[in-house]
Design a protein around this motif. Structure first.
Motif, PDB file in Angstrom:
ATOM      1  N   TYR A   1       9.373 -13.411 -16.575  1.00  0.00           N
ATOM      2  CA  TYR A   1       8.972 -14.759 -17.014  1.00  0.00           C
ATOM      3  C   TYR A   1       8.866 -15.705 -15.819  1.00  0.00           C
ATOM      4  O   TYR A   1       7.867 -16.430 -15.670  1.00  0.00           O
ATOM      5  N   ASN A   2       9.866 -15.706 -14.948  1.00  0.00           N
ATOM      6  CA  ASN A   2       9.853 -16.615 -13.791  1.00  0.00           C
ATOM      7  C   ASN A   2       8.741 -16.262 -12.808  1.00  0.00           C
ATOM      8  O   ASN A   2       8.127 -17.146 -12.210  1.00  0.00           O
ATOM      9  N   ALA A   3       8.455 -14.954 -12.643  1.00  0.00           N
ATOM     10  CA  ALA A   3       7.381 -14.553 -11.732  1.00  0.00           C
ATOM     11  C   ALA A   3       6.027 -14.992 -12.258  1.00  0.00           C
ATOM     12  O   ALA A   3       5.180 -15.494 -11.510  1.00  0.00           O
ATOM     13  N   VAL A   4       5.790 -14.838 -13.557  1.00  0.00           N
ATOM     14  CA  VAL A   4       4.522 -15.281 -14.149  1.00  0.00           C
ATOM     15  C   VAL A   4       4.407 -16.794 -14.088  1.00  0.00           C
ATOM     16  O   VAL A   4       3.342 -17.345 -13.790  1.00  0.00           O
ATOM     17  N   ARG A   5       5.498 -17.493 -14.370  1.00  0.00           N
ATOM     18  CA  ARG A   5       5.476 -18.956 -14.340  1.00  0.00           C
ATOM     19  C   ARG A   5       5.109 -19.484 -12.951  1.00  0.00           C
ATOM     20  O   ARG A   5       4.357 -20.441 -12.827  1.00  0.00           O
ATOM     21  N   LYS A   6       5.598 -18.839 -11.898  1.00  0.00           N
ATOM     22  CA  LYS A   6       5.352 -19.325 -10.537  1.00  0.00           C
ATOM     23  C   LYS A   6       3.980 -18.924 -10.002  1.00  0.00           C
ATOM     24  O   LYS A   6       3.357 -19.690  -9.256  1.00  0.00           O
ATOM     25  N   SER A   7       3.476 -17.743 -10.376  1.00  0.00           N
ATOM     26  CA  SER A   7       2.339 -17.195  -9.632  1.00  0.00           C
ATOM     27  C   SER A   7       1.129 -16.807 -10.458  1.00  0.00           C
ATOM     28  O   SER A   7       0.047 -16.631  -9.888  1.00  0.00           O
TER      29      SER A   7
ATOM     30  N   ASP B   1       5.656  -4.790 -12.557  1.00  0.00           N
ATOM     31  CA  ASP B   1       6.489  -4.241 -11.485  1.00  0.00           C
ATOM     32  C   ASP B   1       6.057  -4.779 -10.120  1.00  0.00           C
ATOM     33  O   ASP B   1       6.897  -5.162  -9.293  1.00  0.00           O
ATOM     34  N   LEU B   2       4.756  -4.799  -9.851  1.00  0.00           N
ATOM     35  CA  LEU B   2       4.281  -5.324  -8.578  1.00  0.00           C
ATOM     36  C   LEU B   2       4.614  -6.804  -8.432  1.00  0.00           C
ATOM     37  O   LEU B   2       5.023  -7.264  -7.361  1.00  0.00           O
ATOM     38  N   LEU B   3       4.438  -7.550  -9.506  1.00  0.00           N
ATOM     39  CA  LEU B   3       4.650  -8.993  -9.456  1.00  0.00           C
ATOM     40  C   LEU B   3       6.101  -9.331  -9.114  1.00  0.00           C
ATOM     41  O   LEU B   3       6.375 -10.171  -8.251  1.00  0.00           O
TER      42      LEU B   3
ATOM     43  N   TYR C   1      -2.884   2.613 -22.988  1.00  0.00           N
ATOM     44  CA  TYR C   1      -2.381   2.850 -21.635  1.00  0.00           C
ATOM     45  C   TYR C   1      -2.651   1.639 -20.739  1.00  0.00           C
ATOM     46  O   TYR C   1      -1.827   1.304 -19.881  1.00  0.00           O
ATOM     47  N   ILE C   2      -3.783   0.984 -20.939  1.00  0.00           N
ATOM     48  CA  ILE C   2      -4.077  -0.218 -20.151  1.00  0.00           C
ATOM     49  C   ILE C   2      -2.994  -1.260 -20.345  1.00  0.00           C
ATOM     50  O   ILE C   2      -2.565  -1.932 -19.395  1.00  0.00           O
ATOM     51  N   ASP C   3      -2.501  -1.385 -21.571  1.00  0.00           N
ATOM     52  CA  ASP C   3      -1.451  -2.373 -21.843  1.00  0.00           C
ATOM     53  C   ASP C   3      -0.149  -2.049 -21.119  1.00  0.00           C
ATOM     54  O   ASP C   3       0.671  -2.951 -20.887  1.00  0.00           O
ATOM     55  N   THR C   4       0.056  -0.781 -20.732  1.00  0.00           N
ATOM     56  CA  THR C   4       1.294  -0.427 -20.029  1.00  0.00           C
ATOM     57  C   THR C   4       1.232  -0.765 -18.539  1.00  0.00           C
ATOM     58  O   THR C   4       2.284  -0.893 -17.895  1.00  0.00           O
ATOM     59  N   ILE C   5       0.034  -0.893 -17.971  1.00  0.00           N
ATOM     60  CA  ILE C   5      -0.078  -1.167 -16.533  1.00  0.00           C
ATOM     61  C   ILE C   5      -0.619  -2.566 -16.247  1.00  0.00           C
ATOM     62  O   ILE C   5      -0.442  -3.084 -15.137  1.00  0.00           O
ATOM     63  N   ILE C   6      -1.291  -3.196 -17.210  1.00  0.00           N
ATOM     64  CA  ILE C   6      -1.845  -4.532 -17.016  1.00  0.00           C
ATOM     65  C   ILE C   6      -1.435  -5.408 -18.194  1.00  0.00           C
ATOM     66  O   ILE C   6      -1.616  -5.023 -19.353  1.00  0.00           O
TER      67      ILE C   6
ATOM     68  N   MET D   1       0.828  -1.203   0.000  1.00  0.00           N
ATOM     69  CA  MET D   1       0.000   0.000   0.000  1.00  0.00           C
ATOM     70  C   MET D   1       0.867   1.259   0.000  1.00  0.00           C
ATOM     71  O   MET D   1       0.530   2.249  -0.674  1.00  0.00           O
ATOM     72  N   HIS D   2       1.971   1.240   0.736  1.00  0.00           N
ATOM     73  CA  HIS D   2       2.868   2.394   0.738  1.00  0.00           C
ATOM     74  C   HIS D   2       3.477   2.594  -0.644  1.00  0.00           C
ATOM     75  O   HIS D   2       3.593   3.746  -1.134  1.00  0.00           O
ATOM     76  N   TYR D   3       3.864   1.536  -1.300  1.00  0.00           N
ATOM     77  CA  TYR D   3       4.448   1.627  -2.640  1.00  0.00           C
ATOM     78  C   TYR D   3       3.437   2.176  -3.638  1.00  0.00           C
ATOM     79  O   TYR D   3       3.777   3.024  -4.482  1.00  0.00           O
ATOM     80  N   ILE D   4       2.191   1.722  -3.547  1.00  0.00           N
ATOM     81  CA  ILE D   4       1.171   2.178  -4.496  1.00  0.00           C
ATOM     82  C   ILE D   4       0.874   3.664  -4.305  1.00  0.00           C
ATOM     83  O   ILE D   4       0.714   4.411  -5.279  1.00  0.00           O
ATOM     84  N   LYS D   5       0.820   4.115  -3.045  1.00  0.00           N
ATOM     85  CA  LYS D   5       0.462   5.519  -2.786  1.00  0.00           C
ATOM     86  C   LYS D   5       1.640   6.467  -2.979  1.00  0.00           C
ATOM     87  O   LYS D   5       1.443   7.589  -3.459  1.00  0.00           O
ATOM     88  N   LYS D   6       2.843   6.038  -2.625  1.00  0.00           N
ATOM     89  CA  LYS D   6       3.988   6.947  -2.688  1.00  0.00           C
ATOM     90  C   LYS D   6       4.737   6.875  -4.013  1.00  0.00           C
ATOM     91  O   LYS D   6       5.067   7.901  -4.612  1.00  0.00           O
ATOM     92  N   ASP D   7       5.012   5.672  -4.513  1.00  0.00           N
ATOM     93  CA  ASP D   7       5.752   5.532  -5.766  1.00  0.00           C
ATOM     94  C   ASP D   7       4.858   5.638  -6.997  1.00  0.00           C
ATOM     95  O   ASP D   7       5.362   5.778  -8.123  1.00  0.00           O
ATOM     96  N   ARG D   8       3.542   5.501  -6.807  1.00  0.00           N
ATOM     97  CA  ARG D   8       2.542   5.725  -7.858  1.00  0.00           C
ATOM     98  C   ARG D   8       2.804   4.932  -9.138  1.00  0.00           C
ATOM     99  O   ARG D   8       2.967   5.509 -10.232  1.00  0.00           O
ATOM    100  N   PRO D   9       2.848   3.617  -9.079  1.00  0.00           N
ATOM    101  CA  PRO D   9       3.018   2.843 -10.318  1.00  0.00           C
ATOM    102  C   PRO D   9       1.814   2.948 -11.248  1.00  0.00           C
ATOM    103  O   PRO D   9       1.950   2.701 -12.453  1.00  0.00           O
TER     104      PRO D   9
END
Length: 914
Positions: free
Chosen positions: A420-426, A496-498, A401-406, A355-363
């Protein structure tokens, strides 16, 4: 110990989960077993001790299916407890008396009172733990003492406030019989610090016990699966203590409810006929229906202020986080899935970081507001449902723009190996479908999550308001259990979050008016319930309803014991109560004199009356309505004073009032419009004329012309209520309120009353691509409205101007009662049957097996079942010999738990005939 354990949860793959429903009871039997019965539980310490080891083993295992138990281990544990456990020594004294005086009638008393602290470093003596009493005694003198009788058929309940409550149930965790929680444990002296509470609460005690410390033993933390049971047991004891207080303070709770401080969750709360007949579960109880209703209304208040949410994020705990293993390594553990205490603590830290990352770093850009709620998977892991409200400039984003965040695609391992490894695992669903027909998501040969998705070259927004993400056929896949999973199986995510948080983080776009309230309802839904109980009595026990078939896993119990928040809102919501003149809440102690209470300084001040006073003394405050007031003013509850806001922001919300609450309903309607009111008379003043009632003032202001109050009521409810709730409200207005133009009311609200019909019919027919016309949706809604009206003894035919449902959409039989009885879900009944079967006692199980076995011989022409709310009659004709029933005989039984189980069994196999 008596508890309903969910045994089905561990039949699938995954780590062990202890999940219990309802309430846990600690009981103890008599000192000696009834004549002819084998010893059980504590009786093993007293009766037939020459064969104690074999008796213990026989009570724990079934030789034909359970692995053999090492008798040397059992013998060693028994010797250890005999030497060190004072509770065991007390029972051994009873054994010695039984041997020397077999004819004596004696009892064992385990006193609740202690002369000194009974924790590990000050273990109570044998005389403090218990003693034998020969002859009669008056049990009323011993309050919470445990009195174990000589030889009886019943059981003795052990109060959760007894110091030996846990030591008796978990002797291996408490080998010295050290005391657990008891009343009167004082808080440590902190010098100049002062606390309102001077004694330790039960929740604080168990929170302290579950911490991992290097200078203490770790018997509890290393208890494996028993740790999970201990945690659930501890939380249910904490909750039971709270329920005891709630039950004994119902007069205060009802006073609070009828003074306007609570949301009117049930319509009956607005009628005085239920006073003294119901047990109220207040909104302060975490997880209760009023608690969830208030948080839902708070979320909708934020939505009205900030607009529709833009992103919906699901963040799930990852039990493989290195921080968890690092904590376990400190005491020599590794990959222990039973350490739910560490999982909860690490997830809570990660969630705050997210939550701190989302509010302060604003991804995702500037965040105007955000909120989340915590839920727990059936396998026990916690996860957070998060809603983000972005800056207005970020509304209605373009597909590019949606493609840049999702993203819903697998990254190229050569370009982005971390992604690739993060998507493969989760972030891959399945495998399911033809590659794995036994996957939990499969129903009737189809994936309930509608995977695999279709390939899509670009992102689009569907007519239902939900986005269809870009899923190109890039040729990249992941091999999982022999199945190639490509972009069609990817769960949408933010790269980035993943990568940063190494967990399952699903990110979805949700800026849609049609989906918003169902999204809010989803993130504030209550706990799963195994059964639905219909009660026709006017008396309502909300505590019982809350406990019935509610399941708590060890992870959720640990989260509650640590008192981590299960809801978060930013900005905060200021709840604004209101009340009619002279009907505000007054809180006072029972032994206080009424005259002294009425003369207490500030007794007449409330948040609402001080709003009127602030308007009187501050002219600039008169430009704000009551709901706008918290944006510029701050309420100080201790001083009962509004002061100007210097920093931060808040959103105001006026408590909801049901249309049947009379003047309160009309007063709330006025408070949404009037500004700068300085008195009740000022609220009722329109164009210089003071009207006698709030209703007449609403007429003068034009709020009630042409059914405006009912139109506004439905329009406001449409923002937060589901389709079923809206139809119930619509039926209430039709039957109990005076509507002058019914056809116009239906025409202007038919769309919102039927907006969930497409989803319901898709679910009913298992057709995710089903399309219906507007006329068909309205006809289905009319069918539902007609059903609701018939339950109240009315019909659409009784309402002039209301259209009738299309007869082609109703069932051919036309028998509503028969349709309701035949409208059962086989899959749901099968799950309910498997869960409830484990709860039958031996006698019920014998009857159950006999009847179900006989049913396999019966055919439709052989049996006639008649039943009502009181009893069941089964007529058997030409029964086979194995049924043991006479031909043409009638078997009548009262409704009971086992009767319902038989009906569930028959229903889940599709064999109910009447």
């Amino acid at each position: 110990m008596g508890v309903q354990v969910d045994k089905l949860i561990n039949k699938s793959r995954g780590p062990f989960v202890f999940r219990a429903g309802g309430q846990i009871y600690h009981n103890t039997s008599s000192l000696l077993p009834p004549t002819g019965k084998k010893p059980r539980f504590a009786q093993l310490y007293i009766y037939d001790t020459d064969h104690e080891i074999s008796n213990r083993i026989n009570t724990l295992q079934a030789p034909e299916r359970d692995p053999a138990i090492d008798s040397s281990i059992v013998q060693g544990l028994t010797q250890m407890l005999d030497e060190h456990n004072n509770l065991v020594r007390t029972y051994r004294k009873a054994r010695d008396m039984f041997k020397t005086q077999p004819q004596a009638n004696f009892r064992l008393r385990l006193p609740e009172a202690r002369a000194r602290d009974g924790r590990q470093y000050n273990i109570p003596t044998e005389s403090e733990v218990g003693g034998l009493i020969v002859g009669d005694l008056t049990e009323e003198k011993f309050e919470r003492d445990v009195i174990v009788h000589h030889r009886t058929k019943g059981i003795t309940h052990i109060d959760e406030l007894h110091p030996s409550y846990m030591a008796m149930a978990y002797p291996l965790i408490h080998p010295y019989a050290e005391d657990g929680y008891r009343l009167g444990i004082t808080l440590a002296d902190r010098g100049s610090q002062s606390f309102k509470r001077q004694a330790l609460s039960m929740c604080q005690y168990y929170c302290f016990r579950l911490q991992q410390r290097t200078n203490e033993g770790h018997t509890l933390l290393l208890a494996g699966r028993l740790l999970q049971q201990y945690i659930v047991d501890a939380y249910m004891a904490v909750e039971q203590e709270r329920f005891r207080w709630i039950r004994t303070h119902q007069s205060e709770l009802r006073t609070e409810l009828y003074s306007g401080l609570m949301d009117a969750v049930h319509r009956g709360d607005s009628h005085s006929s239920t006073v003294g007949k119901s047990v109220i579960l207040p909104s302060s109880h975490t997880g209760g229906p009023r608690y969830r209703a208030q948080n839902y209304q708070d979320a909708m208040a934020i939505c009205r202020w900030a607009g529709y949410p833009d992103l919906f994020i699901t963040f799930t705990c990852n039990p493989k986080w290195p921080e968890i293993n690092d904590m376990l390594a400190l005491i020599g553990e590794k990959d222990d899935s039973n350490r739910v205490d560490v999982e909860c603590r690490v997830f809570e830290i990660k969630l705050r970081q997210l939550m701190h990352y989302i509010k302060k770093d604003r991804p995702f850009g500037e965040v105007m507001a955000c909120l989340y709620t915590i839920e727990f998977q059936k396998r026990g892991l916690p996860h957070a449902h998060i809603l983000l409200f972005l800056h207005p400039s970020m509304k209605n984003p373009s597909p590019e723009y949606i493609d840049t965040i999702i993203s819903a695609e697998i990254p190229d391992i050569n370009i982005d190996p971390d992604g690739y490894n993060a998507v493969r695992k989760s972030m891959l669903h399945g495998p399911c479908g033809h590659g794995n027909t036994s996957s939990p998501c499969m129903r009737q040969g189809k994936c309930t999550k509608f995977f695999p998705k279709k390939y899509n070259d670009k992102t689009t927004i569907g007519e239902d308001g939900f986005p269809v993400y870009r899923r190109r056929n890039t040729g990249i896949f992941v091999d999982k259990k022999g199945t190639h999973l490509d972009n069609r199986y990817v769960i949408p995510y933010n790269r980035d979050l993943l990568v940063k948080f190494d967990a399952h983080i699903n990110v979805e776009l949700c800026n849609s008016a049609r989906s918003i309230k169902y999204l809010f309802k989803y993130i504030n839904k209550g706990p799963d319930r195994a059964t639905a109980v219909i009660e026709t009595t006017d008396e309502r026990d909300e505590i019982k309803a809350y406990l019935d078939c509610r399941y708590i896993s060890a992870c959720e119990a640990c989260w509650r014991i640590f008192q981590f928040s299960i809801n978060y809102r930013y900005p905060p919501v200021e709840r604004l109560p209101f009340h009619l003149p002279g009907e505000h809440t007054v809180i006072f102690e029972e032994d206080k004199c009424i005259e002294n209470v009425l003369n207490m300084p500030g007794i007449e001040k409330t948040k609402f009356t001080e709003w009127l006073e602030t308007n009187r003394t501050n002219p600039d405050a008169r430009n704000l309505t009551y709901v706008e007031f918290p944006r510029h003013w701050v309420w100080h509850s201790k001083d009962k004073l509004w002061t100007r806001r210097k920093k931060g922001k808040a959103v105001g919300r006026i408590y909801y009032a049901h249309p049947a609450s009379g003047e309160r309903f009309y007063m709330r309607m006025l408070l949404n419009f009037v500004k700068g009111s300085t008195s009740y008379e000022c609220i009722r003043t329109v164009n210089g004329v003071t009207y006698p009632t709030f209703k007449s003032a609403c007429y003068a202001l034009g709020l009630l012309d042409d059914d405006k109050e009912w139109i506004d009521c439905l329009s406001e409810a449409a923002i937060w209520a589901t389709g079923n709730e809206l139809r119930n409200l619509f039926v209430t207005i039709l039957i109990f309120c005076q509507v002058s133009n019914v056809p116009e009311l239906w025409r202007t609200h038919s769309e919102i009353l039927s907006e969930d019909m497409l989803y319901l019919q898709r679910k009913r027919f298992h057709a995710p691509d089903l399309q219906l016309t507007k006329e068909q949706l309205e006809s289905y809604a009319l069918v539902e409205i007609e059903s609701l009206m018939q339950k109240l003894g009315k019909s659409l035919q009784d309402i002039d101007g209301m259209p009738r449902p299309d007869s082609s959409l109703t069932r051919d039989s036309g028998n509503r009662l028969l349709n309701e009885e035949m409208d059962y879900d086989r899959a749901a009944l099968k799950i309910l049957h498997e869960k409830s079967l484990n709860a039958l006692n031996n006698c019920q199980k014998t009857a159950y097996d006999a009847i179900v076995h006989s049913w396999s011989w019966w055919h439709r022409e052989n049996i006639l079942m008649e039943y009502n709310r009181f009893e069941v009659k089964i007529r058997v004709v030409d029964s086979p010999p194995s049924c043991n029933f006479r031909d043409s005989s009638i078997i009548t039984t009262q409704w009971s738990y086992s009767t319902l189980q038989i009906l569930h069994t028959i229903g889940c196999h599709g064999r109910i005939h009447m």
